[in-house]
Design an enzyme around this catalytic site. Structure first.
Site, PDB file in Angstrom:
ATOM      1  N   SER A 142       0.890  -1.163   0.000  1.00 22.36           N
ATOM      2  CA  SER A 142       0.000   0.000   0.000  1.00 22.36           C
ATOM      3  C   SER A 142       0.927   1.211   0.000  1.00 22.36           C
ATOM      4  O   SER A 142       2.141   1.077   0.230  1.00 22.36           O
ATOM      5  CB  SER A 142      -0.892  -0.011   1.233  1.00 22.36           C
ATOM      6  OG  SER A 142      -0.057   0.010   2.370  1.00 22.36           O
ATOM      7  N   LYS A 175      -2.805   7.662 -10.809  1.00 27.50           N
ATOM      8  CA  LYS A 175      -3.334   6.650  -9.877  1.00 27.50           C
ATOM      9  C   LYS A 175      -4.789   6.393 -10.287  1.00 27.50           C
ATOM     10  O   LYS A 175      -5.672   7.190 -10.023  1.00 27.50           O
ATOM     11  CB  LYS A 175      -3.255   7.162  -8.436  1.00 27.50           C
ATOM     12  CG  LYS A 175      -3.542   6.086  -7.400  1.00 27.50           C
ATOM     13  CD  LYS A 175      -3.254   6.581  -5.972  1.00 27.50           C
ATOM     14  CE  LYS A 175      -3.523   5.482  -4.952  1.00 27.50           C
ATOM     15  NZ  LYS A 175      -4.957   5.043  -4.976  1.00 27.50           N
ATOM     16  N   GLU A 200      -4.233  -2.005 -12.029  1.00 32.76           N
ATOM     17  CA  GLU A 200      -5.541  -1.516 -11.587  1.00 32.76           C
ATOM     18  C   GLU A 200      -6.580  -1.819 -12.660  1.00 32.76           C
ATOM     19  O   GLU A 200      -6.455  -1.362 -13.806  1.00 32.76           O
ATOM     20  CB  GLU A 200      -5.440   0.009 -11.357  1.00 32.76           C
ATOM     21  CG  GLU A 200      -6.518   0.576 -10.491  1.00 32.76           C
ATOM     22  CD  GLU A 200      -6.168   0.487  -8.993  1.00 32.76           C
ATOM     23  OE1 GLU A 200      -5.068   0.016  -8.638  1.00 32.76           O
ATOM     24  OE2 GLU A 200      -7.031   0.868  -8.198  1.00 32.76           O
TER      25      GLU A 200
HETATM   26  C1  0XT Z   1       4.591   0.374  -6.061  1.00 29.87           C
HETATM   27  O1  0XT Z   1       3.292   0.158  -5.530  1.00 29.87           O
HETATM   28  C2  0XT Z   1       2.238   0.739  -6.169  1.00 29.87           C
HETATM   29  N1  0XT Z   1       2.377   1.388  -7.344  1.00 29.87           N
HETATM   30  C3  0XT Z   1       1.290   1.938  -7.953  1.00 29.87           C
HETATM   31  N2  0XT Z   1       1.416   2.591  -9.136  1.00 29.87           N
HETATM   32  C4  0XT Z   1       0.340   3.119  -9.740  1.00 29.87           C
HETATM   33  N3  0XT Z   1       0.488   3.745 -10.913  1.00 29.87           N
HETATM   34  N4  0XT Z   1      -0.906   3.047  -9.196  1.00 29.87           N
HETATM   35  C5  0XT Z   1      -1.082   2.413  -8.008  1.00 29.87           C
HETATM   36  N5  0XT Z   1      -2.326   2.342  -7.471  1.00 29.87           N
HETATM   37  C6  0XT Z   1       0.007   1.827  -7.332  1.00 29.87           C
HETATM   38  N6  0XT Z   1      -0.135   1.181  -6.144  1.00 29.87           N
HETATM   39  C7  0XT Z   1       0.956   0.637  -5.554  1.00 29.87           C
HETATM   40  C8  0XT Z   1       0.807  -0.088  -4.251  1.00 29.87           C
END
Ligand code: 0XT
Length: 307
Positions: free
Chosen positions: A78, A109, A164
């Site tokens: 997270s 994101k 995602e």
């Molecule tokens: C390195 O960990 C992560 N990288 C991420 N990168 C993007 N673009 N979007 C996320 N939701 C995301 N979430 C996590 C836990």
């Protein structure tokens, strides 16, 4: 006959890739549908040639009575949050005090559902929700219906890709219009609609929801010769995954703030919801030097837009 079925399977998987990953279809939808129904017919007559990598799995059909639990090979992280410029500068200071000069990758994101896609020898074998980060739910049959999920990779590699899953705004509007016409309760937002779709026990329902996905990392970077996050994303592209093209490599927190300000005002132009920006130290060795807190990387932060 096997040869005919195999080549149809490969052709349709390639057409899927061109349309749903590259957004550059080379045949009209009507032609694709005709070929898909021809393949469905042939696989009905010769079920021995139907495989989990056949594009006919995209229409769903498996009905589960519940979701099995799945242990992730490596925990799904997270992110620590930042809510304003001061938080971002504090993050940058902590990083630079610890490891000196760095570049950052800024990534949108996506406001969807975090999922993990497991590949063995280049074949998609299992997909799961994040769950509590260690144990998720097996939603493989639903994820197979997402046309942007590659059923096979261009290289026979084994790892878990993380990303995602989301519902494009257009699909969300169409879905709620249809629900309204049937007098059903509406989904509040695309994120809930995506989560609700991926939690359907009947994958035929998930198949109708036009979901998509952006991948952003793999759990075993040793598998791919990447030395930076920017390279890792390019390698994900080369392997056949859909990644988000709005990413930007920058050399200072001022440029990060510029990028955050840009998307704070332009996110309405996107065809999907975003709830923030993820900023990551680009160099992978430097990421390891910075390490992790109990649950989050010290080398990344999520800037959250005001709700
Ligand atoms: C390195 O960990 C992560 N990288 C991420 N990168 C993007 N673009 N979007 C996320 N939701 C995301 N979430 C996590 C836990």
């Amino acid at each position: 006959m096997e040869e005919k079925i195999r080549s149809l399977q490969e052709r349709l998987n390639r057409y899927n890739y061109e349309y749903h990953v590259l957004d550059a279809p080379t045949i009209p939808d009507s032609e694709y549908d005709k070929l898909l129904h021809e393949l469905i017919e042939l696989e009905e007559q010769h079920p021995e040639f139907r495989t989990a990598s056949s594009p006919t799995v995209r229409v769903g059909g498996e009905v589960l009575d519940r979701f099995e639990k799945v242990a992730h090979d490596t925990p799904m992280l997270s992110l620590g949050n930042a809510f304003n410029e001061e938080d971002l500068r504090a993050f940058d200071k902590r990083v630079r005090d610890s490891v000196g000069d760095v570049e950052y990758v800024c990534e949108l994101k996506i406001d969807g559902l975090a999922v993990s896609l497991k590949y063995v020898d280049g074949v998609f074998v299992q997909g799961a929700t994040r769950g509590d980060g260690t144990i998720g739910e097996d939603i493989t049959s639903n994820l197979r219906t997402i046309k942007a999920v590659p059923l096979t990779l261009k290289e026979p590699m084994s790892f878990e890709a993380r990303g995602e899953a989301y519902m494009p705004k257009r699909s969300f509007q169409r879905l709620n219009e249809a629900k309204e016409a049937r007098g059903e309760a509406l989904f509040q937002n695309p994120r809930n609609a995506a989560a609700g779709s991926l939690r359907q026990l009947d994958s035929k329902l998930a198949a109708e929801r036009n979901l998509s996905i952006f991948l952003y990392s793999v759990n075993d970077l040793a598998q791919i010769e990447a030395t930076t996050q920017a390279e890792a994303l390019d390698i994900l592209d080369d392997l056949g995954f859909k990644t988000n093209k709005e990413r930007r490599l920058v050399a200072s927190i001022d440029e990060v703030i510029e990028y955050v300000e840009y998307w704070t005002t332009h996110r309405a132009d996107l065809d999907y919801d975003i709830d923030g920006i993820v900023i990551k130290v680009n160099d992978l060795e430097t990421q390891e030097q910075l390490g992790y807190t109990v649950k989050s990387p010290r080398w990344a932060v999520a800037f959250k837009f005001p709700a």
